[in-house]
Design a protein around this motif. Sequence first.
Motif, PDB file in Angstrom:
ATOM      1  N   LEU A 318       0.891  -1.129   0.150  1.00 30.06           N
ATOM      2  CA  LEU A 318       0.011   0.040  -0.225  1.00 30.06           C
ATOM      3  C   LEU A 318       0.860   1.294   0.000  1.00 30.06           C
ATOM      4  N   GLN A 319       1.774   1.161   0.980  1.00 28.68           N
ATOM      5  CA  GLN A 319       2.859   2.517   0.908  1.00 28.68           C
ATOM      6  C   GLN A 319       3.480   2.675  -0.223  1.00 28.68           C
ATOM      7  N   SER A 320       3.676   1.709  -1.098  1.00 29.08           N
ATOM      8  CA  SER A 320       4.547   1.910  -2.521  1.00 29.08           C
ATOM      9  C   SER A 320       3.834   2.764  -3.359  1.00 29.08           C
ATOM     10  N   ASP A 321       2.548   2.933  -3.061  1.00 23.49           N
ATOM     11  CA  ASP A 321       2.045   3.965  -4.288  1.00 23.49           C
ATOM     12  C   ASP A 321       1.858   5.337  -3.539  1.00 23.49           C
ATOM     13  N   VAL A 322       3.089   6.136  -3.872  1.00 30.84           N
ATOM     14  CA  VAL A 322       3.433   7.575  -3.430  1.00 30.84           C
ATOM     15  C   VAL A 322       2.183   8.337  -3.379  1.00 30.84           C
ATOM     16  N   GLU A 371      -6.940  -1.804  -0.688  1.00 34.46           N
ATOM     17  CA  GLU A 371      -6.378  -3.130   0.248  1.00 34.46           C
ATOM     18  C   GLU A 371      -6.559  -4.065  -0.369  1.00 34.46           C
ATOM     19  N   GLY A 372      -7.925  -4.171  -1.129  1.00 35.71           N
ATOM     20  CA  GLY A 372      -8.590  -5.438  -1.609  1.00 35.71           C
ATOM     21  C   GLY A 372      -7.488  -5.854  -2.947  1.00 35.71           C
ATOM     22  N   ARG A 373      -7.219  -4.781  -3.607  1.00 35.64           N
ATOM     23  CA  ARG A 373      -6.411  -5.124  -4.918  1.00 35.64           C
ATOM     24  C   ARG A 373      -4.963  -5.410  -4.365  1.00 35.64           C
ATOM     25  N   ALA A 374      -4.302  -5.026  -3.363  1.00 28.97           N
ATOM     26  CA  ALA A 374      -3.094  -5.428  -2.996  1.00 28.97           C
ATOM     27  C   ALA A 374      -3.171  -6.991  -2.418  1.00 28.97           C
ATOM     28  N   ALA A 408       4.805  -3.213  -7.643  1.00 24.95           N
ATOM     29  CA  ALA A 408       4.685  -2.593  -9.046  1.00 24.95           C
ATOM     30  C   ALA A 408       3.592  -2.799  -9.699  1.00 24.95           C
ATOM     31  N   LEU A 409       3.031  -4.199  -9.446  1.00 22.40           N
ATOM     32  CA  LEU A 409       1.609  -4.301  -9.976  1.00 22.40           C
ATOM     33  C   LEU A 409       0.618  -3.705  -9.555  1.00 22.40           C
ATOM     34  N   PHE A 410       0.723  -3.264  -8.275  1.00 24.74           N
ATOM     35  CA  PHE A 410      -0.192  -2.468  -7.593  1.00 24.74           C
ATOM     36  C   PHE A 410      -0.345  -1.183  -7.792  1.00 24.74           C
ATOM     37  N   VAL A 411       0.825  -0.388  -8.133  1.00 22.21           N
ATOM     38  CA  VAL A 411       0.914   0.902  -8.598  1.00 22.21           C
ATOM     39  C   VAL A 411       0.473   1.339 -10.081  1.00 22.21           C
ATOM     40  N   TYR A 440      -2.464  -6.233 -18.875  1.00 19.74           N
ATOM     41  CA  TYR A 440      -1.985  -4.859 -18.431  1.00 19.74           C
ATOM     42  C   TYR A 440      -2.281  -4.051 -19.501  1.00 19.74           C
ATOM     43  N   SER A 441      -2.784  -2.922 -19.291  1.00 19.13           N
ATOM     44  CA  SER A 441      -3.216  -1.938 -20.292  1.00 19.13           C
ATOM     45  C   SER A 441      -2.318  -0.909 -20.787  1.00 19.13           C
ATOM     46  N   LYS A 442      -1.128  -0.896 -19.847  1.00 15.91           N
ATOM     47  CA  LYS A 442      -0.046   0.048 -20.153  1.00 15.91           C
ATOM     48  C   LYS A 442       1.218  -0.708 -20.739  1.00 15.91           C
TER      49      LYS A 442
END
Length: 777
Positions: A318-322, A371-374, A408-411, A440-442
């Motif tokens: 969670l904290q990885s997403d600045v 949190e659910g996605r993480a 990485a996948l979460f961000v 992955y769309s990006k």
Amino acid sequence: MCSAITHHGKLCSLAHTRTLAPTECWSLCGTLCVGRALLLCQAKKGKMADEAKVKAILEKCVSLDADVVDFFVSAVVAEKDTITNGPTLYDVLGELLVGYQVVPDEDGAHEMCATLVTKFREAGLIRSINDSDTTTVRLLSAPIVINGRETGIVDENPFVYEPTAAALGQAMMQNTAEGLPEETVINMTKARLRKEEKARRELEAQRTFAEDESLRRSREAVEIFLSSLQLSTGVKSVNIAEFSLSKPEKTSLLIEQASLRLVSGRRYGLVGRNGVGKTTLLRNIAWYQIEGFPSYLRVLHVEQEARGSDMTAVEYVLQSDVEHEMLKAEEKRLRAIVEAGGGDPAVVEEAQKKLSAVYTRLTERDSWSAEGRATTILNGLQVSKEMQQAPTKALSGGWRMRVALACALFVEPDILLLDEPTNHLDFPAVMWLQEYLKSYSKTVLVVSHDRVFLNEVVTDIIEIKNKKLTYYKGDFNNFLAVQQEQKLAQKRAFESQQKQRAHMQEFVDRFYNEKRSSAQASRVKMAMSRQKALEKMELVEDPDLEENADALSLRFPEPEPLKKNVMVQLDQVAFGYGSNLLFENVSGQIEVGSRIGLIGPNGCGKSTLIHVMLRDLDCAKGVTTLNGNVRYVVFAQHHVDQLDLLCTPLEAMRLKYTDMSEQECRNYLGRFGIRDDLATTQIGHLSGGQKSRVVFALMTRRAPHLIVLDEPTNHLDMETIEVLVDALKEFQGAVLIVSHDQYFLKKAVTMFWCMRDKTMTICRDFEEAKRVSFSKA
């Protein structure tokens, strides 16, 4: 009891107090006279006492982890004889004190060193600068070659120790015969070792600061991205016409005047030989160090495991997403202003507007389900619920790598950079990651040695070769097909040109040097014209010669014949502690010519079974039989990690095989792609794949009957993997492989030992083996 006890009682009494092991006494007494051996014993005992004193002082003066304190202790003890005051101690510890944030700056480091010097002098560890020093410096007439650090003089393994002791003893005898005191010889040897240790510590410091530099660059990259958001044009693709990239040590260019093109939504596989600059390119993209790279694009690079901390795996993700963390902090601050009320109404109204904007952005980012996605991502990577709630510092390196990948996948960055993402994953996690990345769309740019993974995931291939980037549409198999077509086309062009040149040369040879009569003048003129055309003709290279010049080769030496065909026999083997068994009822055998793949989920006991098989561990039940005449070697990632980073591959080869000349070592290393400058480059500066090749070279000089390979393809390039497959097919002994690389297993293995639910099943087909080992049914 050591055999030297009747002759060298004092030496053995030291052994019995554990200053030296009995095997060390035997080796010392068998090689050196007792007086020389006692000097070595006393030197080691004195060093241990010094280390204890330095450690006690440092632990009172600085607050650091135990392993860092030990590093400081080794630095001080190694340079003890050169430390006389604060400045001389600063030369040893100054940068370390600042680098590890013991003190804020250089002034603080000087002050700390002055304090420490006083305490060291009070403890009798260092001498005053005014103390007399009557040591006479003389050159040794015989060099003393010692393999490793000072502790290498006395090693618990007599096989490693004896050549070292013999070399030291020989040097002592030669120098003592000339009147040089033995104690002086030992002191001069220690001085040389201190110098080597200092160089080793400098390299270690470079590595430590490189890791800190990587972390600092990553933080700066986040700041660059956040400060550039307002500059976004909405274009998510990258198109840089020309850029160059140098090696990290700035000695030469890795990429020169190449173009970088990344189309949004495409998934690229970055391929090339070990050492061409794949990881360096990813880092420079992640750090926005390539001129013209759009800094408003969010880039995330997964290259190393998550750093251990008290945060749980979910909290770490969670904290990885600045941006998410900044929005949540801003929400908390604004809510406090609004809920407090009172004060200036305009301030409250402004806070309400900003809070509304924050909620809008959180909704756009779907932050409410963060949190659910993480948790979903961690589940997909096979991180259990227990591990998700455990502190990351309690997880092994492999599991922390999965946490870093989950971050990485979460961000979901605009450009996701992955460097060997499958190295620490088992088959279920690899297959889950494949499906995730396909949706992955990006943009994705991935370095991987796993061609099955690349074929499943990527839409394009970028090859780094000859300092250029070449782009190919399609997956890895299509890339190989295109390369093969290009090679055939080049071969046809080469053969056609050779025929043309031969015809023209024949004409020139026939008429160019003949007498120039009027009747032949026109032909002579034509011959001269064709000669000039031959000289100006741009030659087409023979692709076969180019391929052979760069080709790698690997061949394991043939082992001696065995009287019995069976090397290892397992009969109803079980292993565990008490009633808690890791596996049971395991039966199987390894014979001459066996090609076995050992597969199963992480934690099922594959590595433990290997230790039981090789008699490193005793089985709880059943019988393990290891043919006493079998020689075996084991390749594992920790062998790569334990290479002497200060040595060059050439030095490592000569130290291990003293019967080989320098040229023989160079030739042998060349078979593994360690040629020219690479052979004399410090191993610490080699890529992961190049280090693996060095280990293979060091291994293959033996003539083992059994080769055990634990994840051998990690960090190897595709070409080396192919060469390794061919070498294993030709090898006359037996091979046992633990690997997650599906292509490698299909090519190199003919039988699979499948571990699951505490049992082992033998399969002949790979797809059946995967089903038995990993299916949920």
